[in-house]
Write a protein that holds these residues in place. Sequence first.
Motif, PDB file in Angstrom:
ATOM      1  N   SER A 121      -2.055   1.229   0.430  1.00  0.00           N
ATOM      2  CA  SER A 121      -0.883   0.402   0.714  1.00  0.00           C
ATOM      3  C   SER A 121      -0.856  -0.033   2.170  1.00  0.00           C
ATOM      4  O   SER A 121      -1.161   0.751   3.068  1.00  0.00           O
ATOM      5  CB  SER A 121       0.405   1.171   0.398  1.00  0.00           C
ATOM      6  OG  SER A 121       0.548   1.360  -0.992  1.00  0.00           O
ATOM      7  N   VAL A 133       6.040  -7.678   3.426  1.00  0.00           N
ATOM      8  CA  VAL A 133       5.852  -7.119   2.084  1.00  0.00           C
ATOM      9  C   VAL A 133       4.869  -5.957   2.136  1.00  0.00           C
ATOM     10  O   VAL A 133       3.925  -5.952   2.938  1.00  0.00           O
ATOM     11  CB  VAL A 133       5.348  -8.191   1.092  1.00  0.00           C
ATOM     12  CG1 VAL A 133       6.374  -9.290   0.917  1.00  0.00           C
ATOM     13  CG2 VAL A 133       4.013  -8.778   1.543  1.00  0.00           C
ATOM     14  N   VAL A 135       2.024  -4.223   0.072  1.00  0.00           N
ATOM     15  CA  VAL A 135       1.095  -4.495  -1.029  1.00  0.00           C
ATOM     16  C   VAL A 135       0.146  -3.318  -1.174  1.00  0.00           C
ATOM     17  O   VAL A 135      -0.221  -2.663  -0.187  1.00  0.00           O
ATOM     18  CB  VAL A 135       0.305  -5.798  -0.790  1.00  0.00           C
ATOM     19  CG1 VAL A 135       1.225  -7.000  -0.835  1.00  0.00           C
ATOM     20  CG2 VAL A 135      -0.426  -5.766   0.545  1.00  0.00           C
ATOM     21  N   ARG A 145       2.409  -6.281  -5.226  1.00  0.00           N
ATOM     22  CA  ARG A 145       3.483  -6.124  -4.253  1.00  0.00           C
ATOM     23  C   ARG A 145       4.431  -5.042  -4.732  1.00  0.00           C
ATOM     24  O   ARG A 145       4.865  -5.038  -5.880  1.00  0.00           O
ATOM     25  CB  ARG A 145       4.242  -7.439  -4.081  1.00  0.00           C
ATOM     26  CG  ARG A 145       5.312  -7.377  -3.009  1.00  0.00           C
ATOM     27  CD  ARG A 145       5.997  -8.706  -2.800  1.00  0.00           C
ATOM     28  NE  ARG A 145       6.806  -9.089  -3.955  1.00  0.00           N
ATOM     29  CZ  ARG A 145       7.598 -10.160  -3.961  1.00  0.00           C
ATOM     30  NH1 ARG A 145       7.649 -10.956  -2.915  1.00  0.00           N
ATOM     31  NH2 ARG A 145       8.313 -10.454  -5.036  1.00  0.00           N
ATOM     32  N   VAL A 148       9.680  -5.222  -0.424  1.00  0.00           N
ATOM     33  CA  VAL A 148       9.932  -6.281   0.552  1.00  0.00           C
ATOM     34  C   VAL A 148      10.919  -5.739   1.578  1.00  0.00           C
ATOM     35  O   VAL A 148      11.854  -5.005   1.225  1.00  0.00           O
ATOM     36  CB  VAL A 148      10.517  -7.538  -0.127  1.00  0.00           C
ATOM     37  CG1 VAL A 148      10.776  -8.641   0.898  1.00  0.00           C
ATOM     38  CG2 VAL A 148       9.590  -8.041  -1.216  1.00  0.00           C
TER      39      VAL A 148
END
Length: 371
Positions: A121, A133, A135, A145, A148
Amino acid sequence: MIFCQTGAAQAHELPAWVPEDARNYLAHTEGGEAIRKLAREAGCHASTVLRQVRRIETLRDDPLVDGALRSLGKFQARMSQQSTKELDRMREPLSDEITPDAASLASEARRILRRLCESGSVLAVAAEMDKAVVVRDTGDGGSTRTAVVDAPIAQAMALKGWIACDAPGRISRYRITAAGRTALSKLLAEQESKLRGFAEAQAGFDTSHQAEEAMAAAAADPQARRRHVMAESPLILLARRRDTKGDPFLPDDLVRAGERLREDFELAQMGARVAQNWDRFLTGDVESSAAGTAARGPDAARERLIAALRDLGPGLGDVVLQCCCYLEGLETTEKRMGWAARSGKVVLRIALQRLRRHYDENQRPGGGLIG
């Protein structure tokens, strides 16, 4: 930590989360305070303050750190331009508009740093964007994703050293640092009492004496709960496994459904209701938003969470709550529920299939986005 009182109220008016070295840097560069004066006020040698200022200056190549310092400098300048009366009236709007307060940073950091603890990540930040974000690499050349976050929160985490970027660019990628993992442990410890309240939600599925005892045991073991939170999600571990045909045991759409539930779980804890007793969470006696009024933010997440768990019902709701939201391991869930060994992954897959159908049936225009 010593917070320097620079001049009048400039340093005092900065948010509580701002590190000491950043406070000294801003006092020197924005406020024009002398290094020796800052050192006297902090009770340290001038060389210590000088090193702090130089260290922060070297970090300005980092876009998030630079953005945080520019926002704090703007915040401090606007504060100093107001009279005392105007300052009292405008303090809250300014804090929300330019830089987060300590409570907002703690709430969001718990959510984002947890995600960054997952293998593969990163926090992706594009220049001039007001959102960042998280991801995660799915292992097959793709990515998904998972969260956020507003840019000011990401900037604050970078300034505190909780995340770091090796190669800033048009799209900078940040990873959690050792300091970030330590900070997450402390933040989770502070949040433990609230997590205990959520643990009681399972009693709404099964009101038997055995279930209540199991939930009491879970709430009484904060260290175990914290270990689950710091570990990788059981969904991610199962997604890496293959069935007899060589296909992933959990397809991406099932993983996304479980992560969507977890995202609502995290967001729901940020609202004013987090300290309430959640015994009535799934018993049908839970307040909804007023008629004609659409819930927003944490309240909306809370209602989505309630609707999803109620739709799944006993058993299926239990396993997604434990594995997707609490990040409890499957073996622990099997013992808690009294299931046969190695049956938990099958029940979890069935629950995620039902959860995915729930989201498909309740999809709204523009919905389905995490965060």
